[in-house]
Design a protein around this motif. Structure first.
Motif, PDB file in Angstrom:
ATOM      1  N   SER A 107       0.823  -1.213   0.000  1.00 46.62           N
ATOM      2  CA  SER A 107       0.000   0.000   0.000  1.00 46.62           C
ATOM      3  C   SER A 107       0.856   1.261   0.000  1.00 46.62           C
ATOM      4  CB  SER A 107      -0.910   0.008   1.227  1.00 46.62           C
ATOM      5  OG  SER A 107      -0.151  -0.134   2.417  1.00 46.62           O
TER       6      SER A 107
ATOM      7  N   HIS B  99       4.717   3.100  -6.154  1.00 51.09           N
ATOM      8  CA  HIS B  99       4.342   1.784  -5.667  1.00 51.09           C
ATOM      9  C   HIS B  99       5.033   0.738  -6.536  1.00 51.09           C
ATOM     10  CE1 HIS B  99       0.988   4.218  -4.047  1.00 51.09           C
ATOM     11  NE2 HIS B  99       0.995   3.343  -3.068  1.00 51.09           N
TER      12      HIS B  99
ATOM     13  N   SER C 202      -2.146   0.422 -10.308  1.00 49.13           N
ATOM     14  CA  SER C 202      -2.691   1.722 -10.684  1.00 49.13           C
ATOM     15  C   SER C 202      -3.322   2.423  -9.477  1.00 49.13           C
ATOM     16  CB  SER C 202      -3.747   1.555 -11.777  1.00 49.13           C
ATOM     17  OG  SER C 202      -4.873   0.861 -11.261  1.00 49.13           O
ATOM     18  N   ARG C 203      -3.550   3.713  -9.617  1.00 50.16           N
ATOM     19  CA  ARG C 203      -4.197   4.482  -8.553  1.00 50.16           C
ATOM     20  C   ARG C 203      -5.590   3.928  -8.272  1.00 50.16           C
ATOM     21  NH1 ARG C 203      -3.007  10.736 -10.457  1.00 50.16           N
ATOM     22  NH2 ARG C 203      -0.711  10.602 -10.494  1.00 50.16           N
ATOM     23  N   GLN C 204      -6.285   3.569  -9.351  1.00 49.76           N
ATOM     24  CA  GLN C 204      -7.644   3.067  -9.189  1.00 49.76           C
ATOM     25  C   GLN C 204      -7.670   1.779  -8.371  1.00 49.76           C
ATOM     26  OE1 GLN C 204      -6.181   3.974 -11.980  1.00 49.76           O
ATOM     27  NE2 GLN C 204      -7.423   5.583 -12.945  1.00 49.76           N
ATOM     28  N   HIS C 205      -6.737   0.871  -8.669  1.00 47.88           N
ATOM     29  CA  HIS C 205      -6.693  -0.391  -7.925  1.00 47.88           C
ATOM     30  C   HIS C 205      -6.355  -0.128  -6.459  1.00 47.88           C
ATOM     31  CE1 HIS C 205      -6.074  -4.808  -7.555  1.00 47.88           C
ATOM     32  NE2 HIS C 205      -5.306  -4.416  -6.561  1.00 47.88           N
ATOM     33  N   LEU C 206      -5.389   0.742  -6.218  1.00 44.54           N
ATOM     34  CA  LEU C 206      -4.982   1.043  -4.849  1.00 44.54           C
ATOM     35  C   LEU C 206      -6.113   1.706  -4.066  1.00 44.54           C
ATOM     36  CD1 LEU C 206      -1.435   2.139  -5.855  1.00 44.54           C
ATOM     37  CD2 LEU C 206      -1.847   0.525  -4.008  1.00 44.54           C
ATOM     38  N   GLN C 207      -6.841   2.595  -4.719  1.00 45.15           N
ATOM     39  CA  GLN C 207      -7.964   3.241  -4.045  1.00 45.15           C
ATOM     40  C   GLN C 207      -9.073   2.243  -3.726  1.00 45.15           C
ATOM     41  OE1 GLN C 207      -8.997   6.387  -6.763  1.00 45.15           O
ATOM     42  NE2 GLN C 207      -7.331   7.739  -6.080  1.00 45.15           N
ATOM     43  N   ARG C 208      -9.283   1.293  -4.614  1.00 41.19           N
ATOM     44  CA  ARG C 208     -10.356   0.325  -4.430  1.00 41.19           C
ATOM     45  C   ARG C 208     -10.001  -0.747  -3.417  1.00 41.19           C
ATOM     46  NH1 ARG C 208     -13.315  -3.241  -9.227  1.00 41.19           N
ATOM     47  NH2 ARG C 208     -14.826  -4.291  -7.870  1.00 41.19           N
ATOM     48  N   HIS C 209      -8.756  -1.246  -3.461  1.00 41.81           N
ATOM     49  CA  HIS C 209      -8.375  -2.395  -2.636  1.00 41.81           C
ATOM     50  C   HIS C 209      -7.475  -2.028  -1.454  1.00 41.81           C
ATOM     51  CE1 HIS C 209     -10.117  -5.222  -5.527  1.00 41.81           C
ATOM     52  NE2 HIS C 209      -9.560  -4.499  -6.478  1.00 41.81           N
ATOM     53  N   GLY C 210      -6.928  -0.818  -1.459  1.00 41.97           N
ATOM     54  CA  GLY C 210      -6.071  -0.413  -0.355  1.00 41.97           C
ATOM     55  C   GLY C 210      -4.664  -0.954  -0.430  1.00 41.97           C
ATOM     56  N   GLN C 211      -4.317  -1.637  -1.505  1.00 43.39           N
ATOM     57  CA  GLN C 211      -2.980  -2.187  -1.690  1.00 43.39           C
ATOM     58  C   GLN C 211      -2.818  -2.560  -3.160  1.00 43.39           C
ATOM     59  OE1 GLN C 211      -3.995  -6.054   0.618  1.00 43.39           O
ATOM     60  NE2 GLN C 211      -2.538  -6.718  -0.940  1.00 43.39           N
TER      61      GLN C 211
END
Length: 283
Positions: free
Chosen positions: A130, A149, A219-228
């Motif tokens: 994360s 990341h 990606s930013r989208q994945h990190l925002q959605r999953h937190g990691q």
């Protein structure tokens, strides 16, 4: 208790199926290289309690790093000065990690195993995915050129990587020093090959197709959605909006250091590093 046992058996079955799907490196079908389904990605470690199964999240406690032996005062001071010069962008880059990365870089330069002067990429794989745990540094100017990341292999753990392997089809991250190789256009677009320089620890990198490449699961989208970040098959996969700049900056013949618990390397030669620093500086 019966429910707990059934859940345990189910997770063992799922884990076995995932291992069975593992191929070399990150270059398989697109569906297999994406992040695991959310139900699996976010599945925590479990422990039995009297009431059934208790959730035990990944620990965020970093693994202590043993200081390198025989580091001269001049070398230690040079690393401290470098870290101070790097500024706030390197605040989370632990001094012990930076010192090992710099010692390895200098030793590899002296041995002519790397040819890119002054550029060092270092990833602290003990940090959770994360966090922005990859730094690309200009050692001569004392600047952070990129920070991003970076994914670890799905065989290495979940939020935290705690298993590392050089074995084919392990889907694990392999720690150690790498020489950045040539670029090519692959399934993930622009990619840069990596040659592992630590025998027995990461020297299967070329055979495993461990490369620098972009991945939607960083990606930013994945990190925002999953937190990691999601998981690769061992590649240090990069964010789609930064990978081109990072791949170009590290260049061919550069040094990449993947730091993590338990890593030992013959390139962590403080005496050789001190000689190189005295003779050539960070070049």
């Amino acid at each position: 208790m019966l429910v707990g046992k059934m859940r345990g058996m189910l997770w063992q079955l799922v884990a076995g199926l995932l291992v069975g799907l593992g191929l070399s490196g990150c270059h398989a079908s697109a569906s297999e290289t994406k992040a695991l389904p959310a139900a699996i990605v976010s599945a925590p470690n479990t422990a039995q309690t009297q009431s059934g199964v208790a959730v035990v999240p990944d620990s965020l406690r970093l693994t202590p790093i043993v200081p390198l032996a025989n580091v001269s005062d001049s070398l230690h001071q040079a690393v401290q000065q470098l870290r101070a010069k790097l500024g706030p962008e390197a605040a989370e880059l632990r001094l012990e990690v930076l010192e090992r990365a710099c010692v390895g870089y200098l030793t590899l330069r002296q041995a002519r195993k790397i040819s890119q002067p002054g550029i060092l990429a270092v990833a602290d794989m003990d940090l959770p995915s994360s966090e922005k745990r990859l730094w690309v540094l200009d050692l001569q100017k004392g600047e952070v050129l990129h920070r991003s990341h970076v994914a670890h292999g799905r065989g290495s753990g979940k939020l935290r990587a705690h298993r590392f392997s050089n074995v084919m089809k392990s889907a694990c991250t392999a720690l150690g020093f790498y020489r950045t190789q040539d670029t090519y256009g692959g399934k993930h677009g622009l990619s840069r090959r990596l040659r592992g320089l630590d025998a027995g620890q990461n020297d299967n990198a070329l055979r495993r197709y461990v490369v620098l490449h972009a991945a939607d699961y960083v990606s930013r989208q994945h990190l925002q959605r999953h937190g990691q970040a999601g998981y690769s098959r061992g590649c240090p996969a990069l964010p789609p909006d930064q990978y081109r700049a990072i791949i170009r900056t590290v260049g061919e013949g550069g040094c990449l250091y993947l730091s993590g618990p338990g890593l030992e390397s013959k390139w962590l030669d403080a005496a050789a590093a001190a000689r190189q620093l005295a003779a050539r500086g960070w070049r």
